[in-house]
Write an enzyme that holds these catalytic residues in place. Structure first.
Site: not given
Length: 528
Positions: A29, A267, A416, A478
């Site tokens: 890059h 890029h 999280e 869960h």
């Protein structure tokens, strides 16, 4: 004596090394390093406090390349400023076994503070580093003795902005008022798909308002190719102590390339031999590939400047040590990552207590019981939870919530992924062993930062609770029946599932003892 080259030539040297290394590898890059060259001059030449001769100097500024695909910018800076990264390694860019892989890797080359591949994680690591600096300063600094006083800088791009983890961590940084965190946003409006259409087809965020809403100081509209303007912005950022700062630097990707500047083609692919030659002519770089004139080297060389900066700090430390010998000894232990001499004694206390009580309790409660002994005994333990402290049982009597001052327990909120990446930054900075809790099912949200911790071999501890089929009324969303097996697939991640109080205490002891080694890298995880 060789006269240092003008800063314009110093920036062009970064462009040349980037395009030459990517071309030689036929992969990489080049655009970002070429576009952020002047930003790098303003930061690394004028503002960054570091010592190439001692990359582990505790009070150095931290620098994180969050847009890690532009790794040749960092490798060039390390080489030119005097780190032990020879030109031969730049010539081996992206080759198997080199110290210069496609994305920077912690532990491979000196001066690389963290592994940055997945976008957004680097800026999130930087948040953790800035938290670590603040906490160490609150704990050890005394009037007239500023032992801990450094900044954390990060470069980041549009990809980092788009990734959700940057929202999580940057919002937390604003809430905590991390005034020594300074980020430079490479606002070039280009990503890989840009050749198929404008980036505004998929990214229209008002970055300024977004970060102002987080509580950041935003310095917008800075010409990223104007070294003086960038320097002014950095100095303004350094004066701000109550808020993190985002400098929005407007840049042109692959600046200097006649036909590929400001295109997606620059890029993620080499410029091509014809474009490289045309770029040399356009920027007036008359030297062959990988050749750096002595004047440019003299301008970039930071070895003597770095030695002077560290010597000043050592004088501060020596004066501090005379007045506060106990704190000075504790500070050195902490930054080295050594455990207290009585650590094993504390573990024995836990085991003896467990044996005496012979309780039948949930292992998350057994974990909390162990932490009741460990947290007051280990000042380096920094706890936290993603809005589940009462369920994970990660808080104890000795926990002090971190706000805009010191403390040892961080409420991460429902973040999280951000929690995992911030924990990595805390561990990488040094002086802390972070642990963080959430439900096992949400380890999916933080998996990439967890994997990066394992890849880097750093000492982070994850407390995952509520792993049973019998969770009942919470339902199948869960009930993480597959998660333990999937976590065990991650190399270098130790996965413990203790069955009782004894095994839980031993798991904590093993996790805290884990350290990076040249043969094995461990990131410990406790499943409870």
């Amino acid at each position: 004596m060789i006269s240092p080259a003008p800063e314009r030539e110093m920036a062009d040297a970064l462009r040349a090394l980037a395009m030459d290394a990517v071309q030689a590898a036929n992969s990489g890059h080049p655009g970002m390093p070429m576009g952020m060259a002047e930003c790098a001059v303003a930061l690394w030449h004028r503002n960054l406090s570091h010592n190439p001769g001692n990359p582990a100097w505790p009070d150095r500024d931290r620098f994180v390349l969050s847009n890690g695909h532009g790794s040749m910018l960092l490798y060039s800076l390390l080489h030119l400023t005097g780190y032990d990264l020879p030109m031969a390694e730049l010539k081996r860019f992206r080759q198997l076994g080199s110290k210069t892989p496609g994305h920077p890797e912690y532990g491979l080359a000196p001066g690389i503070e963290t592994t940055t591949g997945p976008l957004g994680q680097g800026i999130s690591n930087a948040v953790g580093m800035a938290i670590a600096e603040r906490l160490l300063a609150a704990e050890f600094n005394r009037p007239g003795h500023e032992l801990v006083d450094h900044r954390t800088y990060a470069f980041l791009g549009d990809g980092c902005m788009m990734e959700g983890v940057s929202h999580e961590s940057c919002a937390l940084a604003g809430t905590l008022g991390l005034g020594k965190l300074i980020a430079i946003y490479d606002d070039n409006g280009i990503s890989i798909d840009s050749d198929k259409g404008s980036i505004r087809q998929w990214y229209t965020d008002d970055v300024r308002r977004r970060f102002e809403a987080y509580g950041w100081q935003v310095i917008a509209g800075v010409d990223g190719h104007d070294i003086e303007a960038m320097d002014r912005a950095l100095k303004k950022a350094k004066r701000e102590r109550g808020r993190p700062t985002l400098i929005c630097a407007k840049t042109i990707i692959a600046k200097g390339a006649p036909t590929k500047a400001n295109t997606g083609g620059a890029h993620g692919a080499p410029l091509g031999e014809k474009e490289v030659a045309a770029t040399r002519e356009a920027i007036g770089w008359r030297y062959p590939a990988f050749e750096i004139p002595e004047g440019v080297r003299a301008g970039w060389d930071a070895k003597e400047k770095g030695k002077r900066a560290e010597r000043r700090w050592k004088r501060t430390f020596n004066a501090y040590e005379k007045v506060h010998p106990g704190l000075a000894k504790e500070f050195l232990r902490r930054v080295k990552g050594d455990l207290p001499a009585d650590f094993q004694q504390k573990v024995q206390e836990i085991l003896s207590d467990v044996n005496a009580k012979a309780e039948t309790i949930a292992t998350r409660k057994a974990s909390q019981n162990a932490l009741e002994v460990l947290v007051p005994a280990l000042a380096e333990l920094i706890g936290g939870s993603a809005d589940l402290a009462g369920s994970n049982l990660t808080m104890v009597k000795a926990s002090k919530v971190i706000g805009k001052e010191g403390g040892n327990y961080l409420f991460y909120g429902v973040r999280e992924f951000g929690m995992g990446a911030v924990m990595n930054g805390l561990a990488l900075h040094g002086g802390f062993i972070p642990y963080g809790g959430t439900f096992l099912v949400f380890s999916d949200y933080m998996r990439n930062s967890l994997r990066m911790a394992a890849l880097m071999g750093i000492r982070t501890i994850y407390v995952f609770t509520h792993d049973s089929l019998g969770l009942g009324e919470d339902g199948p969303t869960h009930q993480p029946i597959e998660h333990a097996a999937s976590l065990r697939l991650i190399p270098n991640l130790d996965v413990w599932r203790p069955c009782d109080s004894i095994e839980t205490a031993i798991a904590w002891s093993a996790a805290i003892r884990r350290r990076f080694s040249s043969t094995w890298a461990f990131s410990s995880s406790i499943r409870i």
